[in-house]
Design a protein around this motif. Structure first.
Motif, PDB file in Angstrom:
ATOM      1  N   MET A  14      -4.789   2.253  -0.495  1.00 57.86           N
ATOM      2  CA  MET A  14      -3.506   2.881  -0.159  1.00 57.86           C
ATOM      3  C   MET A  14      -3.625   3.988   0.888  1.00 57.86           C
ATOM      4  N   TYR A  15      -4.654   4.825   0.763  1.00 59.63           N
ATOM      5  CA  TYR A  15      -4.733   6.001   1.620  1.00 59.63           C
ATOM      6  C   TYR A  15      -5.674   5.839   2.808  1.00 59.63           C
ATOM      7  N   PHE A  16      -6.121   4.617   3.060  1.00 59.49           N
ATOM      8  CA  PHE A  16      -6.945   4.386   4.242  1.00 59.49           C
ATOM      9  C   PHE A  16      -6.084   4.629   5.490  1.00 59.49           C
ATOM     10  N   GLY A  17      -6.626   5.413   6.400  1.00 59.24           N
ATOM     11  CA  GLY A  17      -5.904   5.693   7.645  1.00 59.24           C
ATOM     12  C   GLY A  17      -4.993   6.891   7.572  1.00 59.24           C
ATOM     13  N   SER A  59      -3.045   1.531   6.445  1.00 55.49           N
ATOM     14  CA  SER A  59      -4.077   0.926   5.599  1.00 55.49           C
ATOM     15  C   SER A  59      -4.473  -0.447   6.124  1.00 55.49           C
ATOM     16  N   GLU A  60      -3.482  -1.283   6.417  1.00 59.93           N
ATOM     17  CA  GLU A  60      -3.787  -2.622   6.948  1.00 59.93           C
ATOM     18  C   GLU A  60      -4.527  -2.525   8.279  1.00 59.93           C
ATOM     19  N   VAL A 285     -10.416   4.820  -4.583  1.00 56.89           N
ATOM     20  CA  VAL A 285     -11.444   5.862  -4.639  1.00 56.89           C
ATOM     21  C   VAL A 285     -11.466   6.578  -3.288  1.00 56.89           C
ATOM     22  N   SER A 286     -12.047   7.777  -3.293  1.00 57.36           N
ATOM     23  CA  SER A 286     -12.155   8.525  -2.041  1.00 57.36           C
ATOM     24  C   SER A 286     -13.586   8.912  -1.712  1.00 57.36           C
ATOM     25  N   THR A 287     -14.524   8.675  -2.649  1.00 52.53           N
ATOM     26  CA  THR A 287     -15.931   8.992  -2.405  1.00 52.53           C
ATOM     27  C   THR A 287     -16.806   7.823  -2.819  1.00 52.53           C
TER      28      THR A 287
END
Length: 332
Positions: A14-17, A59-60, A285-287
């Motif tokens: 979801m939070y990529f980018g 994200s995409e 995840v973020s890490t």
């Protein structure tokens, strides 16, 4: 047809980018594949509420960039994306939400394919219900995308069970591919019935919904499984989850985690993976440490004693709810 492994965990992107920059996203994607991960879950509206543009697609786009930087990996990963909930006007949501009309779905999905840099996705979801558009029109456009080979499977996210079944029956009548998966919010802790969630559009997997999955050929995907980090940091627990049942369930999780030398998150994931519906949990995840914790949960097997401890609380709550009209008390 794409087959889901019963112990698959999908990587939520979801939070990529946005919150997670491209460099960190690439690290997470690389480690995910190295650890045997296959499913990447995204949506065309991720994450418009954080993007300066006010629109989704970040994200995409990051996933597409990663695939282009790693030729050959497209054959090793499966992509799940969603359409129908993106704003068409920056700053105007849900007022300008694209919806599930035939033209909107096709336009949105073509944009997703372009950003992802692929000619198909392995699972395409109707992200949210759209009761302003005739259901047959929705069924037809999703079915046509499957017939064209652009979507290998179809799913309904955040839909009422009766709407899913009506759509599936309609698809069979008109001779197109039906929805074969549903996506709902689900975890070991449960919110109090009828208490509003702050997350607009989320549909919780009720006992009836879980029974619906068991009685059909539908595959279940579940999101918000780790409650936004609340198992690791109880201060993050939303008000809807602050009731006596949660205290009992957290105590059971702690008991099992101590027995198995695992974390609460891992016990929750293993409990989900071993449940009768064999759901596919979507975990963001973020890490790298969080990603490894998530992937290690696939090897955590709950024995009869451990699962019994967890289920005893669930069954006790079911009896309590039946005798109290289905409502939880509030924590003092």
């Amino acid at each position: 047809m794409t087959v889901l492994d019963p112990r698959d965990i999908a990587l939520g992107t979801m939070y990529f980018g946005t919150r997670i920059d491209e460099a960190r996203a690439f690290e997470l994607l690389d480690r995910f594949v190295l650890r045997g991960g296959r499913w990447l879950d995204t949506a065309n509206n991720y994450a418009f509420w954080l993007d300066p543009s006010g629109l989704g697609g970040a994200s995409e786009s990051v996933i597409g960039s990663w695939l282009r930087a790693n030729p050959g990996l497209r054959d090793r990963v499966r992509i799940s994306t969603k359409v129908g909930a993106a704003p068409t006007v920056p700053g105007d949501w849900p007022g300008s939400m694209e919806g599930l009309g035939a033209t909107a779905v096709r336009t949105a999905f073509e944009g997703s394919l372009e950003r992802l840099g692929t000619d198909h996705v392995d699972l395409l979801w109707a992200h949210v219900e759209d009761r302003e558009i005739d259901l047959e029109e929705q069924v037809s456009v999703f079915g046509s995308l499957a017939a064209e080979g652009k979507a290998m499977r179809l799913g309904a996210s955040n839909h009422a069970g009766w709407r899913v079944e009506r759509a599936r029956s309609m698809a069979l009548t008109v001779g197109v591919e039906p929805f074969t998966a549903v996506q709902l919010r689900h975890s070991y802790l449960q919110p109090s019935p009828f208490v509003p969630l702050p997350d607009r559009g989320h549909v919780v997997a009720t006992p009836e919904a879980l029974d619906h999955v068991l009685s059909t050929d539908l595959r279940l995907w579940v999101y918000n499984v780790l409650l936004g980090g609340a198992y690791a940091d109880q201060a993050r627990l939303q008000d809807a989850y602050r009731h006596p049942s949660s205290e009992r369930r957290l105590a059971a999780l702690d008991r099992v985690a101590a027995m198995l030398g695992a974390t609460r998150n891992q016990v929750v994931l293993s409990w989900l993976l071993g449940s009768p519906q064999s759901p596919t949990p979507i975990v963001g995840v973020s890490t790298l440490e969080q990603l490894d914790e998530m992937m290690d949960a696939r090897q955590l097997q709950l024995d009869e004693e451990a699962r019994g401890i967890l289920e005893e609380v669930v069954e006790s709550d079911d009896v309590h709810d039946a005798g109290s009209g289905g409502s939880h008390g509030a924590l003092s």
